[in-house]
Motif scaffolding. Structure first.
Motif, PDB file in Angstrom:
ATOM      1  N   TYR A 183     -10.159 -41.089  15.984  1.00  0.00           N
ATOM      2  CA  TYR A 183      -9.873 -39.905  16.797  1.00  0.00           C
ATOM      3  C   TYR A 183      -8.356 -39.775  16.923  1.00  0.00           C
ATOM      4  O   TYR A 183      -7.686 -40.711  17.347  1.00  0.00           O
ATOM      5  N   PRO A 238     -16.172 -35.504  16.760  1.00  0.00           N
ATOM      6  CA  PRO A 238     -17.319 -35.149  15.932  1.00  0.00           C
ATOM      7  C   PRO A 238     -18.637 -35.372  16.662  1.00  0.00           C
ATOM      8  O   PRO A 238     -18.767 -36.302  17.447  1.00  0.00           O
ATOM      9  N   SER A 268     -23.145 -30.937  18.729  1.00  0.00           N
ATOM     10  CA  SER A 268     -22.158 -30.279  17.889  1.00  0.00           C
ATOM     11  C   SER A 268     -20.786 -30.895  18.136  1.00  0.00           C
ATOM     12  O   SER A 268     -20.548 -31.557  19.142  1.00  0.00           O
ATOM     13  N   SER A 269     -19.880 -30.671  17.201  1.00  0.00           N
ATOM     14  CA  SER A 269     -18.518 -31.171  17.346  1.00  0.00           C
ATOM     15  C   SER A 269     -17.823 -30.438  18.485  1.00  0.00           C
ATOM     16  O   SER A 269     -18.151 -29.300  18.803  1.00  0.00           O
TER      17      SER A 269
END
Length: 88
Positions: free
Chosen positions: A7, A21, A28-29
Motif C-alpha cells: 500500500y 484493493p 470493491s477497491s
C-alpha cells in the motif's frame, strides 16, 4: 503491527490517498484519503513494526497535545487503517 508495504501513499487531484484493493467478489477497491498528519505518521512508521504507544509518542513529539488527546488520536488513526486492512 506493520503497514502493508504493498500500500503506497499517492497524490490524486491534490489529495493524499492510498489505493486499497478489494477482495474479489466480496469488496470493491477503495481510496482512503489521508490528511497531512496521517501521511506523516504513515511515512514515519511504514517500514517498521509498531504499537499504539509508538504512534502516541510520535504525536507527542511533534504536536502540542496532552497524553489523552494523543492516545485517542493514535487509536482513531489505527482503527481507520485497520478498517481498510492496511496492516500485515
Amino acid at each position: 503491527m506493520r503497514i502493508n508495504p504493498n500500500y503506497k501513499v499517492s497524490s490524486l487531484a491534490g489529495e493524499n490517498v492510498v489505493f486499497v484493493p478489494g477482495v474479489a467478489e466480496r469488496d470493491s477497491s477503495k481510496l482512503m484519503v489521508l490528511n497531512e498528519t496521517s501521511v506523516w505518521l504513515w511515512n514515519s512508521l511504514k517500514d517498521m513494526d509498531f504499537q499504539l504507544q509508538d504512534v502516541v509518542n510520535l504525536l507527542l513529539s511533534e504536536f502540542d497535545v496532552d497524553q489523552n488527546t494523543a492516545s485517542a488520536d493514535a487509536q482513531e488513526w489505527l482503527d481507520t487503517l485497520s478498517k481498510y486492512n492496511c496492516f500485515v
